[in-house]
Design a protein around this motif. Structure first.
Motif, PDB file in Angstrom:
ATOM      1  N   LYS A 268     -54.900 -62.287 -43.740  1.00  0.00           N
ATOM      2  CA  LYS A 268     -56.693 -62.050 -43.566  1.00  0.00           C
ATOM      3  C   LYS A 268     -58.006 -63.168 -43.816  1.00  0.00           C
ATOM      4  CE  LYS A 268     -55.539 -56.807 -44.020  1.00  0.00           C
ATOM      5  NZ  LYS A 268     -55.600 -55.847 -44.912  1.00  0.00           N
ATOM      6  N   SER A 269     -59.386 -62.420 -43.623  1.00  0.00           N
ATOM      7  CA  SER A 269     -60.375 -63.075 -43.912  1.00  0.00           C
ATOM      8  C   SER A 269     -59.967 -64.242 -44.885  1.00  0.00           C
ATOM      9  CB  SER A 269     -61.249 -62.780 -43.909  1.00  0.00           C
ATOM     10  OG  SER A 269     -61.345 -62.192 -42.032  1.00  0.00           O
ATOM     11  N   LYS A 270     -59.762 -63.479 -46.677  1.00  0.00           N
ATOM     12  CA  LYS A 270     -59.726 -64.056 -47.445  1.00  0.00           C
ATOM     13  C   LYS A 270     -58.997 -65.166 -47.244  1.00  0.00           C
ATOM     14  CE  LYS A 270     -60.345 -62.580 -52.387  1.00  0.00           C
ATOM     15  NZ  LYS A 270     -60.425 -61.782 -53.607  1.00  0.00           N
ATOM     16  N   GLY A 271     -57.717 -64.705 -47.005  1.00  0.00           N
ATOM     17  CA  GLY A 271     -56.549 -65.915 -46.907  1.00  0.00           C
ATOM     18  C   GLY A 271     -57.099 -67.267 -46.463  1.00  0.00           C
ATOM     19  N   ALA A 272     -57.289 -66.900 -45.519  1.00  0.00           N
ATOM     20  CA  ALA A 272     -57.873 -67.571 -44.434  1.00  0.00           C
ATOM     21  C   ALA A 272     -58.763 -68.095 -44.840  1.00  0.00           C
ATOM     22  CB  ALA A 272     -58.023 -67.038 -42.967  1.00  0.00           C
ATOM     23  N   SER A 273     -60.140 -68.260 -45.820  1.00  0.00           N
ATOM     24  CA  SER A 273     -61.154 -68.692 -45.553  1.00  0.00           C
ATOM     25  C   SER A 273     -61.174 -69.550 -47.223  1.00  0.00           C
ATOM     26  CB  SER A 273     -62.194 -68.205 -46.304  1.00  0.00           C
ATOM     27  OG  SER A 273     -62.995 -67.167 -45.065  1.00  0.00           O
ATOM     28  N   ALA A 274     -59.958 -69.324 -47.892  1.00  0.00           N
ATOM     29  CA  ALA A 274     -58.826 -69.781 -48.940  1.00  0.00           C
ATOM     30  C   ALA A 274     -58.567 -71.060 -48.742  1.00  0.00           C
ATOM     31  CB  ALA A 274     -58.478 -68.964 -50.089  1.00  0.00           C
ATOM     32  N   LEU A 275     -58.076 -71.214 -47.314  1.00  0.00           N
ATOM     33  CA  LEU A 275     -57.155 -71.959 -47.658  1.00  0.00           C
ATOM     34  C   LEU A 275     -58.091 -73.359 -46.594  1.00  0.00           C
ATOM     35  CD1 LEU A 275     -54.083 -70.230 -45.459  1.00  0.00           C
ATOM     36  CD2 LEU A 275     -53.849 -72.059 -47.563  1.00  0.00           C
ATOM     37  N   ALA A 276     -59.052 -72.179 -45.679  1.00  0.00           N
ATOM     38  CA  ALA A 276     -60.184 -73.524 -45.121  1.00  0.00           C
ATOM     39  C   ALA A 276     -60.709 -74.693 -46.208  1.00  0.00           C
ATOM     40  CB  ALA A 276     -60.869 -72.666 -43.985  1.00  0.00           C
ATOM     41  N   LYS A 277     -60.973 -73.573 -46.938  1.00  0.00           N
ATOM     42  CA  LYS A 277     -61.750 -74.706 -48.009  1.00  0.00           C
ATOM     43  C   LYS A 277     -61.241 -75.610 -48.323  1.00  0.00           C
ATOM     44  CE  LYS A 277     -64.878 -73.446 -52.563  1.00  0.00           C
ATOM     45  NZ  LYS A 277     -64.030 -75.103 -52.866  1.00  0.00           N
ATOM     46  N   ALA A 278     -59.547 -75.446 -49.163  1.00  0.00           N
ATOM     47  CA  ALA A 278     -58.824 -76.641 -49.292  1.00  0.00           C
ATOM     48  C   ALA A 278     -58.156 -77.536 -48.499  1.00  0.00           C
ATOM     49  CB  ALA A 278     -57.404 -75.720 -49.579  1.00  0.00           C
ATOM     50  N   PHE A 279     -58.812 -77.462 -47.669  1.00  0.00           N
ATOM     51  CA  PHE A 279     -57.994 -77.626 -45.754  1.00  0.00           C
ATOM     52  C   PHE A 279     -59.351 -79.307 -45.872  1.00  0.00           C
ATOM     53  CE2 PHE A 279     -55.756 -74.552 -43.013  1.00  0.00           C
ATOM     54  CZ  PHE A 279     -54.840 -74.672 -44.276  1.00  0.00           C
ATOM     55  N   LYS A 280     -60.447 -78.701 -46.360  1.00  0.00           N
ATOM     56  CA  LYS A 280     -61.665 -79.278 -45.886  1.00  0.00           C
ATOM     57  C   LYS A 280     -62.291 -79.981 -47.305  1.00  0.00           C
ATOM     58  CE  LYS A 280     -66.422 -79.084 -44.505  1.00  0.00           C
ATOM     59  NZ  LYS A 280     -67.876 -78.425 -43.882  1.00  0.00           N
ATOM     60  N   ASP A 281     -61.592 -79.724 -48.403  1.00  0.00           N
ATOM     61  CA  ASP A 281     -62.256 -80.065 -49.682  1.00  0.00           C
ATOM     62  C   ASP A 281     -60.878 -81.746 -49.716  1.00  0.00           C
ATOM     63  OD1 ASP A 281     -63.669 -78.605 -49.970  1.00  0.00           O
ATOM     64  OD2 ASP A 281     -63.124 -77.068 -51.588  1.00  0.00           O
ATOM     65  N   ASN A 282     -59.844 -81.461 -48.984  1.00  0.00           N
ATOM     66  CA  ASN A 282     -59.020 -82.468 -49.530  1.00  0.00           C
ATOM     67  C   ASN A 282     -58.505 -83.321 -48.118  1.00  0.00           C
ATOM     68  OD1 ASN A 282     -57.676 -80.922 -52.514  1.00  0.00           O
ATOM     69  ND2 ASN A 282     -57.367 -79.543 -51.214  1.00  0.00           N
ATOM     70  N   SER A 283     -59.452 -83.544 -47.586  1.00  0.00           N
ATOM     71  CA  SER A 283     -59.574 -83.676 -46.320  1.00  0.00           C
ATOM     72  C   SER A 283     -57.982 -83.586 -46.012  1.00  0.00           C
ATOM     73  CB  SER A 283     -59.651 -85.283 -46.367  1.00  0.00           C
ATOM     74  OG  SER A 283     -61.300 -85.548 -47.409  1.00  0.00           O
ATOM     75  N   LEU A 284     -57.131 -82.172 -45.613  1.00  0.00           N
ATOM     76  CA  LEU A 284     -55.913 -82.997 -45.221  1.00  0.00           C
ATOM     77  C   LEU A 284     -55.656 -83.726 -43.457  1.00  0.00           C
ATOM     78  CD1 LEU A 284     -53.732 -80.225 -46.429  1.00  0.00           C
ATOM     79  CD2 LEU A 284     -54.531 -82.236 -47.170  1.00  0.00           C
ATOM     80  N   LEU A 285     -54.916 -84.207 -43.933  1.00  0.00           N
ATOM     81  CA  LEU A 285     -54.771 -84.870 -42.148  1.00  0.00           C
ATOM     82  C   LEU A 285     -53.945 -83.911 -41.516  1.00  0.00           C
ATOM     83  CD1 LEU A 285     -54.569 -88.733 -42.962  1.00  0.00           C
ATOM     84  CD2 LEU A 285     -56.556 -87.230 -42.055  1.00  0.00           C
ATOM     85  N   LEU A 286     -53.748 -82.878 -41.019  1.00  0.00           N
ATOM     86  CA  LEU A 286     -52.824 -82.015 -40.432  1.00  0.00           C
ATOM     87  C   LEU A 286     -52.661 -81.875 -39.200  1.00  0.00           C
ATOM     88  CD1 LEU A 286     -53.837 -78.435 -41.289  1.00  0.00           C
ATOM     89  CD2 LEU A 286     -52.036 -80.022 -42.025  1.00  0.00           C
ATOM     90  N   GLU A 287     -51.959 -81.770 -38.788  1.00  0.00           N
ATOM     91  CA  GLU A 287     -51.399 -82.480 -36.875  1.00  0.00           C
ATOM     92  C   GLU A 287     -50.976 -80.934 -36.030  1.00  0.00           C
ATOM     93  OE1 GLU A 287     -47.932 -85.465 -37.066  1.00  0.00           O
ATOM     94  OE2 GLU A 287     -49.997 -86.644 -37.862  1.00  0.00           O
ATOM     95  N   SER A 288     -50.705 -79.878 -36.958  1.00  0.00           N
ATOM     96  CA  SER A 288     -50.025 -79.390 -36.322  1.00  0.00           C
ATOM     97  C   SER A 288     -50.323 -78.070 -38.031  1.00  0.00           C
ATOM     98  CB  SER A 288     -48.461 -78.689 -35.844  1.00  0.00           C
ATOM     99  OG  SER A 288     -48.684 -77.183 -35.832  1.00  0.00           O
ATOM    100  N   LEU A 289     -51.077 -76.607 -36.541  1.00  0.00           N
ATOM    101  CA  LEU A 289     -51.074 -75.341 -38.337  1.00  0.00           C
ATOM    102  C   LEU A 289     -50.842 -74.778 -36.816  1.00  0.00           C
ATOM    103  CD1 LEU A 289     -53.201 -74.178 -40.349  1.00  0.00           C
ATOM    104  CD2 LEU A 289     -55.257 -74.016 -39.681  1.00  0.00           C
ATOM    105  N   ASP A 290     -50.376 -73.278 -37.492  1.00  0.00           N
ATOM    106  CA  ASP A 290     -50.109 -72.460 -36.940  1.00  0.00           C
ATOM    107  C   ASP A 290     -50.518 -70.565 -37.957  1.00  0.00           C
ATOM    108  OD1 ASP A 290     -49.346 -69.832 -35.728  1.00  0.00           O
ATOM    109  OD2 ASP A 290     -47.261 -70.469 -35.352  1.00  0.00           O
ATOM    110  N   LEU A 291     -51.887 -70.218 -37.928  1.00  0.00           N
ATOM    111  CA  LEU A 291     -51.734 -69.428 -38.196  1.00  0.00           C
ATOM    112  C   LEU A 291     -52.171 -67.901 -37.561  1.00  0.00           C
ATOM    113  CD1 LEU A 291     -55.089 -70.792 -40.801  1.00  0.00           C
ATOM    114  CD2 LEU A 291     -52.402 -70.563 -40.921  1.00  0.00           C
ATOM    115  N   SER A 292     -51.653 -67.864 -36.073  1.00  0.00           N
ATOM    116  CA  SER A 292     -51.192 -66.288 -35.788  1.00  0.00           C
ATOM    117  C   SER A 292     -50.772 -65.409 -36.707  1.00  0.00           C
ATOM    118  CB  SER A 292     -50.331 -66.929 -34.491  1.00  0.00           C
ATOM    119  OG  SER A 292     -49.269 -67.376 -35.412  1.00  0.00           O
ATOM    120  N   HIS A 293     -51.445 -64.186 -35.931  1.00  0.00           N
ATOM    121  CA  HIS A 293     -51.252 -62.692 -35.504  1.00  0.00           C
ATOM    122  C   HIS A 293     -51.959 -62.814 -37.361  1.00  0.00           C
ATOM    123  CE1 HIS A 293     -49.673 -62.092 -32.089  1.00  0.00           C
ATOM    124  NE2 HIS A 293     -49.436 -63.364 -32.011  1.00  0.00           N
ATOM    125  N   ASN A 294     -52.845 -63.102 -38.161  1.00  0.00           N
ATOM    126  CA  ASN A 294     -52.757 -63.467 -39.750  1.00  0.00           C
ATOM    127  C   ASN A 294     -54.744 -62.052 -39.526  1.00  0.00           C
ATOM    128  OD1 ASN A 294     -51.003 -64.405 -41.622  1.00  0.00           O
ATOM    129  ND2 ASN A 294     -51.282 -65.973 -40.151  1.00  0.00           N
TER     130      ASN A 294
END
Length: 563
Positions: A268-294
């Motif tokens: 849901k939105s709350k979980g996705a926002s928590a992950l988004a903030k962590a991705f940005k704050d930690n400058s993760l070099l992600l190559e593949s991300l699947d958050l489908s059907h959440n």
């Protein structure tokens, strides 16, 4: 004809990490029942002077064939890679554990040191893990780097037993795959402790395991100790907002994380926002991300996109970003996302959809209800899978209602007693009831059905032992009779162990129609007296005590079998 190649240049070029010398019978669809059937594989193994790998995927092995292959393996200490997935199509479940145990014994005798072990798509269930435990705890797996146990029907009990086996010595696993096993919270938590002590994981995949935020949080703590983790797949578990926050807290330690699959995790939105903030704050070099059907709202989806595209190299670095099945908003929103994500974008399933699952404010208002629901599910989920259908209270034995529903009219006195185990029906069998029951059951031809019938009969009698002294005496006569008749059948040890464990409620029966019709308390008491008798097989004694000890908290009666 065998298909091994001692100098397989093509294999080496196509897979640089794969040893170049070995035997590969994958996909041959061979039905190997006897030692003679397995002879082509045995010959190939014997003819290979440097057996670095053995692949038997896609064939079906019986116990005798496995034992023949095991004998050939005894001469190959150089074996590094064992790919034994999908090897038992059409086999009885009781055939699988002894066949796997035989293959393991061959490698143990040889003194091999495996780096890769793949046992996926073999439905050996919880009881099979105990046979596998010998191999996992041996020196053969002391240098294991890759363990694949996908779709094995482990359940919570199997997950716990697996964790126990893996924790027997220090591990340096790099890859652990265990999807579709119904590990649930308890199984995941047990394995998390193993991962936390290892600290070497590079890839973890545990999709479709019924794990809720409690198990996700335990795994997240383990992730903090595995800084090299690069690929993480928890697809189709219930991560939720709480689980997402736990994972977000682990992300500062995971600078090497490149691939995340949290599809169908109810973020849901709350979980996705928590992950988004962590991705940005930690400058993760992600190559593949699947958050489908959440069920993520459009604003939170945009937060995710903004977070993973914040770094200037993201356009070239991102290879796949899946947000399909969430609320992405209208065409303008989707265009903005595509412009930022480039070719990596996989957006909504219906490109014209503007459906909104839940707004952020609505989610916040309903969050307490969602968490309450998850906690309720978790309380049931946390109970061991094999004990969920049993009462776990201290008055367990007294609360059991004997199942006598759906009983057909039975002409024989023995049949009537087995369907309705009462003192009155037992008395009708006379003073020589064990002999009468024995004569009746000998008509059964199928080994599995015969052993199950003797187990049921034994516990039908034993369940009455506290009501009548004569029943207690007859129960003492039933146990040696059970062991004798079971010992005359093929693969008896595994069939007998599985039948007794399910009859005692220590594992869940594979037969949904099979019900416990006897009082468990007296059965545990009489078995505790019989288990140390000279006629009682040591392997069965150890198996029963092992499972009883692991269930003594959820099933207090099991303590009767524990020393």
């Amino acid at each position: 004809m065998s298909t091994f190649d001692l100098n397989s240049i093509n294999s080496a070029l196509s897979d640089s990490g794969r040893p170049s010398s070995g035997v590969d019978f994958s996909g041959k669809s061979l039905k190997l029942d006897t030692a003679n059937d397995a002879q082509p594989i045995v010959d190939a193994i014997n003819s290979c002077p440097d057996l670095q790998y053995l692949t038997l995927t896609g064939n079906t092995l019986g116990v005798s064939a496995a034992e023949a292959i095991s004998k050939a393996l005894e001469h190959h200490p150089e074996l590094k890679v064992a790919r034994f997935s999908d090897m038992f199509t059409g086999r009885m479940k009781t055939e699988i554990p002894p066949a796997l145990a035989a293959l393991g014994d061959g490698m143990i005798t040889a003194g091999a040191r495996l780096s890769v072990l793949d046992l996926s798509d073999n439905a050996f269930g919880p009881i099979g893990v105990e046979g596998l435990a010998k191999l996992l705890q041996s020196d053969v797996c002391s240098e294991l780097e890759e363990l694949r146990l996908n779709n094995n029907g482990l359940g919570i009990t199997g997950g716990r037993l697996l964790a126990k086996a893996l924790s027997a010595r220090p591990r340096k696993l790099k890859i652990f795959i265990a999807g579709r096993n119904r590990l649930e919270n308890d199984g995941a938590t047990a394995l998390a402790k193993v991962f936390q002590n290892m600290g070497t994981l590079e890839e973890l995949a545990m999709p479709q395991n019924g794990i809720y935020h409690v198990g996700i949080s335990a795994l997240s703590e383990a992730f903090k100790r595995n800084a090299q983790l690069a690929r993480l797949n928890l697809n189709d578990n219930t991560v939720g907002a709480k689980g997402a926050q736990a994972i977000a807290a682990a992300l500062p330690n995971l600078k090497n994380l490149k691939s995340i699959n949290f599809g169908d995790c109810l973020l849901k939105s709350k979980g996705a926002s928590a992950l988004a903030k962590a991705f940005k704050d930690n400058s993760l070099l992600l190559e593949s991300l699947d958050l489908s059907h959440n069920e993520i709202g459009r604003e939170a989806c945009m937060e995710v996109v903004d977070a993973i595209t914040a770094l200037p190299d993201s356009y070239d670095r991102l290879s796949r970003v899946v947000l399909a099945g969430n609320s992405l908003g209208g065409a303008n929103n989707k265009k903005t996302m595509r412009d930022k994500l480039g070719a990596s974008a996989e957006l909504s399933d219906g490109e014209g959809s503007e459906d909104e699952y839940v707004t952020d404010s609505e989610e916040e208002n309903s969050n307490s209800e969602e968490e309450e629901e998850n906690d309720g599910q978790n309380s049931e989920d946390s109970a061991t899978e094999d004990a969920q259908h049993l009462d776990t209270g201290t008055d367990f034995a007294q609360d059991i209602t004997l199942d006598t529903s759906g009983v057909e009219e039975i002409q024989t006195e023995v049949g009537r007693f087995l369907a309705q185990p009462t003192i009155e029906n037992l008395d009708r069998l006379g003073a020589n009831a064990p002999d009468v029951i024995d004569a009746h059951l000998q008509a059964i031809k199928d080994p599995t059905a015969l052993i199950q019938a003797y187990v049921d009969a034994t516990f039908c009698v034993a369940g009455l032992s506290e009501q009548n002294p004569k029943a207690a005496e007859l129960a003492e006569q039933m146990y040696p009779l059970l062991i004798k008749r079971a010992g005359q059948q093929h693969a008896a040890a595994w069939i007998l162990a599985n039948s007794v464990l399910s009859a005692l409620g220590l594992i869940k029966s594979e037969d949904k129609a099979h019900k416990i019709r006897w009082a468990l308390g007296p059965c545990y008491t009489t078995l505790a007296r019989a288990i140390d008798a000279p006629y009682f097989p040591a392997a069965l004694r150890d198996t029963l005590r092992f499972f009883a000890n692991s269930k003594r908290t959820a099933l207090p009666l099991a303590a009767a079998l524990c020393r």
